[in-house]
Design an enzyme around this catalytic site. Sequence first.
Site, PDB file in Angstrom:
ATOM      1  N   GLU A  96      17.346  -4.838  26.459  1.00 42.11           N
ATOM      2  CA  GLU A  96      16.964  -6.026  25.315  1.00 42.11           C
ATOM      3  C   GLU A  96      16.411  -4.972  24.088  1.00 42.11           C
ATOM      4  O   GLU A  96      15.788  -4.071  24.214  1.00 42.11           O
ATOM      5  CB  GLU A  96      15.998  -6.660  25.723  1.00 42.11           C
TER       6      GLU A  96
ATOM      7  N   ASN B 279      18.291 -18.013  28.115  1.00 41.64           N
ATOM      8  CA  ASN B 279      17.326 -17.196  28.487  1.00 41.64           C
ATOM      9  C   ASN B 279      16.113 -17.689  28.648  1.00 41.64           C
ATOM     10  O   ASN B 279      15.436 -18.284  27.723  1.00 41.64           O
ATOM     11  CB  ASN B 279      17.159 -15.957  27.532  1.00 41.64           C
ATOM     12  N   GLU B 280      15.463 -18.011  29.840  1.00 41.02           N
ATOM     13  CA  GLU B 280      14.299 -18.616  30.008  1.00 41.02           C
ATOM     14  C   GLU B 280      13.801 -19.877  29.073  1.00 41.02           C
ATOM     15  O   GLU B 280      12.676 -19.569  28.442  1.00 41.02           O
ATOM     16  CB  GLU B 280      12.999 -17.815  30.275  1.00 41.02           C
TER      17      GLU B 280
ATOM     18  N   CYS C 274      14.692 -12.720  24.861  1.00 39.57           N
ATOM     19  CA  CYS C 274      14.468 -13.470  23.473  1.00 39.57           C
ATOM     20  C   CYS C 274      15.462 -13.157  22.389  1.00 39.57           C
ATOM     21  O   CYS C 274      15.954 -13.802  21.572  1.00 39.57           O
ATOM     22  CB  CYS C 274      13.162 -13.427  23.263  1.00 39.57           C
TER      23      CYS C 274
HETATM   24  O1  AHR Z   1      11.300  -8.653  28.398  1.00 41.11           O
HETATM   25  C1  AHR Z   1      10.439  -9.047  27.214  1.00 41.11           C
HETATM   26  C2  AHR Z   1      10.877 -10.649  27.088  1.00 41.11           C
HETATM   27  O2  AHR Z   1      10.210 -11.315  28.191  1.00 41.11           O
HETATM   28  C3  AHR Z   1      12.214 -11.249  26.921  1.00 41.11           C
HETATM   29  O3  AHR Z   1      12.831 -11.062  25.990  1.00 41.11           O
HETATM   30  C4  AHR Z   1      11.908 -12.559  27.448  1.00 41.11           C
HETATM   31  O4  AHR Z   1      13.038 -13.072  28.063  1.00 41.11           O
HETATM   32  C5  AHR Z   1      10.662 -12.643  28.110  1.00 41.11           C
HETATM   33  O5  AHR Z   1       9.830 -13.643  27.698  1.00 41.11           O
END
Ligand code: AHR
Length: 861
Positions: A262, A589-590, A462
């Site tokens: 990321e 994503n979550e 995120c």
């Molecule tokens: O890994 C860091 C963050 O943790 C990621 O962006 C998110 O998916 C999670 O909250």
Amino acid sequence: MLLSITFVVFCTDLRAESLHSGKEPDSAYLFSYASLKDGGRNGLHFAWSVDEKDWHAIGPEHSYVRCDYGTWGAQKRMLAPFLFFGPDKLWHCVWSVNEADGVVAHAASKDLVYWERQSYPILMQKGNCLFPTISFDTKSQQFVIAWMSKKGDDSADYVSHTKDFKNYSPVEPTAKNGIDSRQTIRIGEMEESGTVHKVSWHVIETVLKAAQHAAYEQQLWSEKTADDAHRFASLKPVDAHIKINKNEGKKISDLLMGVFFEDINYAADGGLYAELIQNRDFEYRLSDKKGKDSTWNSYKAWTLKGEGTLKIDSVAPLHQNNAHYAVFNVEQTGASLVNEGFDGIPVKAGERYNFSLFVKAQKGINNLLIRLIDKEGTVLGAINMRDIKGEWKKYEATILAKRGASDAYLEIIPQETGSLALDMISLFPEKTFKGRKNGLRADLAQAIADLHPRFVRFPGGCVAHGDGLENMYRWPHTIGPLESRIPQRNLWNYHQTAGLGYFEYFQFCEDIGAEPVPVVPAGVPCQNSSAGGAGQQGGIPLEEMDAYIQEVLDLIEYANGDVNTEWGSKRAAAGHPKPFYLKYIGIGNEDLISDIFEERFTMIFNKVKEKYPEITVIGTVGPSFKGTDYTEGWNIANQLQVPMVDEHYYQSPGWFIHNQTYYDKYDRNRTKVYLGEYAAHLPGRPNNLETALAEALHLTSLERNGDVVSMASYAPLLAKENHTQWNPDLIYFNNTEVKPTAGYFVQQLYGQHAGDTYLPTELKLSNNEDAVKKRLATSVVLDSKTGDVIVKIVNLLPVSTHVVLDLQSLGILSTEALKIALTGNPTDKDVKPNRSKILVRDDFKDELPAYSFTVFRFQTK
Ligand code: AHR
């Protein structure tokens, strides 16, 4: 005798409040409130009383449900919650989210412990929804939601009716109807306002037990090695006899170990992406960096030296997506434009650097001198660019560095007076990973490759779902010529060039032999978005969803389509006519599992499944190993038969120690798991041997459950020193050094010593105390390609373990095996695995030090 402090505390609590003695009343009073002390950010609390006079706070700060509306910090507030038990036998809670939005938040629960998904209907376009209440109109069989529009004399009351808390009748003004039955009750030091319900004692007991259980888990999971001297005061070295049964192996995923990349912590720009010029396109914006001190703008990282002026213009830009460029006016020769790079530009003596820029509208200036200089002004390397002329045109040159410096500058020195417009000023080391153009920093990419990842998930996290709808990561914005890509604010509060875009991600995967696992937004942005609007900013409007779904389908065509397809041809134009053979795609994503999410996820999922049934879609189940998003996300996965879901959890080492059977309970025949983000976190957030061993321990159970857990990736992967938004991370780096952590070596040992078949073992210990058993874990896998059997043993005890490995069933050929051990003090950060060759017999003995992770690799063919 081992001391189990936490267990003692739990039993005491239970005896005091919760064990059924038969003497409790049939009913009691339950008070529900959100403490004003924390502005409602700690959610819904309960207190109980038998006489409505003496109130006992539960927890006392235990929160049963927290508001998930809006951004972290300022929002996520539960104001004036109102609890109501409906004829549907559900507890309904409504509350205000802030003093501005015309939103009533709602959630329901069967038992006051597990709360279903929240919703935030916008009931007032103008005005607020304060002090909401619920009643039930038996005549119309509808719930009546009433609220005040604002505080003060000119406030009015309004109502809306609903049957299902999804559809609401048009809002109507109402006379004050007196249904606000809130009471004010003193709880500890505070006067709290909320609702009182007479409930059966069973209800009180249920909420009490939930708080006690949570407190118990918290204590258990906060166990640290720092307490080991006390906990294991009299523990003697342990004997472990491990018998491996090669004939009863079960197939496990051969993709288990991967990485999650990321762009967080400057992982991409200024990190893995090898571009050395910061703000090469003059597209930095004030809004890229939120906060009162932000000075970010188009001039960021650039300075002007000497007699001249530098202005930013946007008339007739190089590309509409790259609207700004610099106009450099030289009044006296010697003036220069200087870029500071990302914390300086690292330059290595003897290496070549590829410089390029676009120029237009030169007046008087035909020649440029490009120099790399160190802080003292010493020239490290230089090149002349001649014959600059005409409209936007790219000029390229290679600079040979005769000297090196870790923090050099780039200087552009026009050789004549006059002016010219400049854009996309770029400098790459010639030696990128695999020599790719627009490539990756070789040492960092190699550190990732050395993990031997079977897949790479990208671009977030995120970053993928973005900070509000406008900030979603849209993959088509990140392909094609660099000047045509659309840069944007990185959700982690910096600028994202998109220079490392989807083409580069796919290419990197191919270069390291890993499956690409892109993640696209599920039509909703991050639930913590700061970009305003109700909750999840409402998601992509439904009328725009078809176009968005097409964008997702286009991604698959871009990766896999024939060169004659629209998107396949774009891949070919970028230099890759062969497909990238995409097999997996993450959707979401979550995310907060809301109705808005479900509707959009389902639409995307169904279309991808219909058009590309061969693609494995990975759904999402929230940011935790339990809770509403997890449960509701799994429900959706079960309903839609989503092939795989992405789980995330960042937990204490104690959580990993006490949750080793987490996946043993999963149904083997349903949706598979991709553990897309996990890490062991200690208070203070170091990445040390203790966290690494907790992760190693967890990985033994992931291998054991490799029939249901298909993939796993630690998170986050990269972090640039002094630019971290998240700790701990797997690999730290600065401009010249790569600093793998203890956790890195655990991942690497699992990646380099993975198998495709799990071999069951019989483990006999000389000490069968639970605390001992939980800190010794083993996993044995067979790599059927090489025939090697790999034994991994984690010893999280403060004493050594004498291990006897019964290898008879293996039919070992070689008398030598490989042993790799990672050990030290739990607080050690700088540990490296030690490799050695060992002699092998059928009954193989070894001593595993305290706090160690050991891998043995035996050849069987
Ligand atoms: O890994 C860091 C963050 O943790 C990621 O962006 C998110 O998916 C999670 O909250």
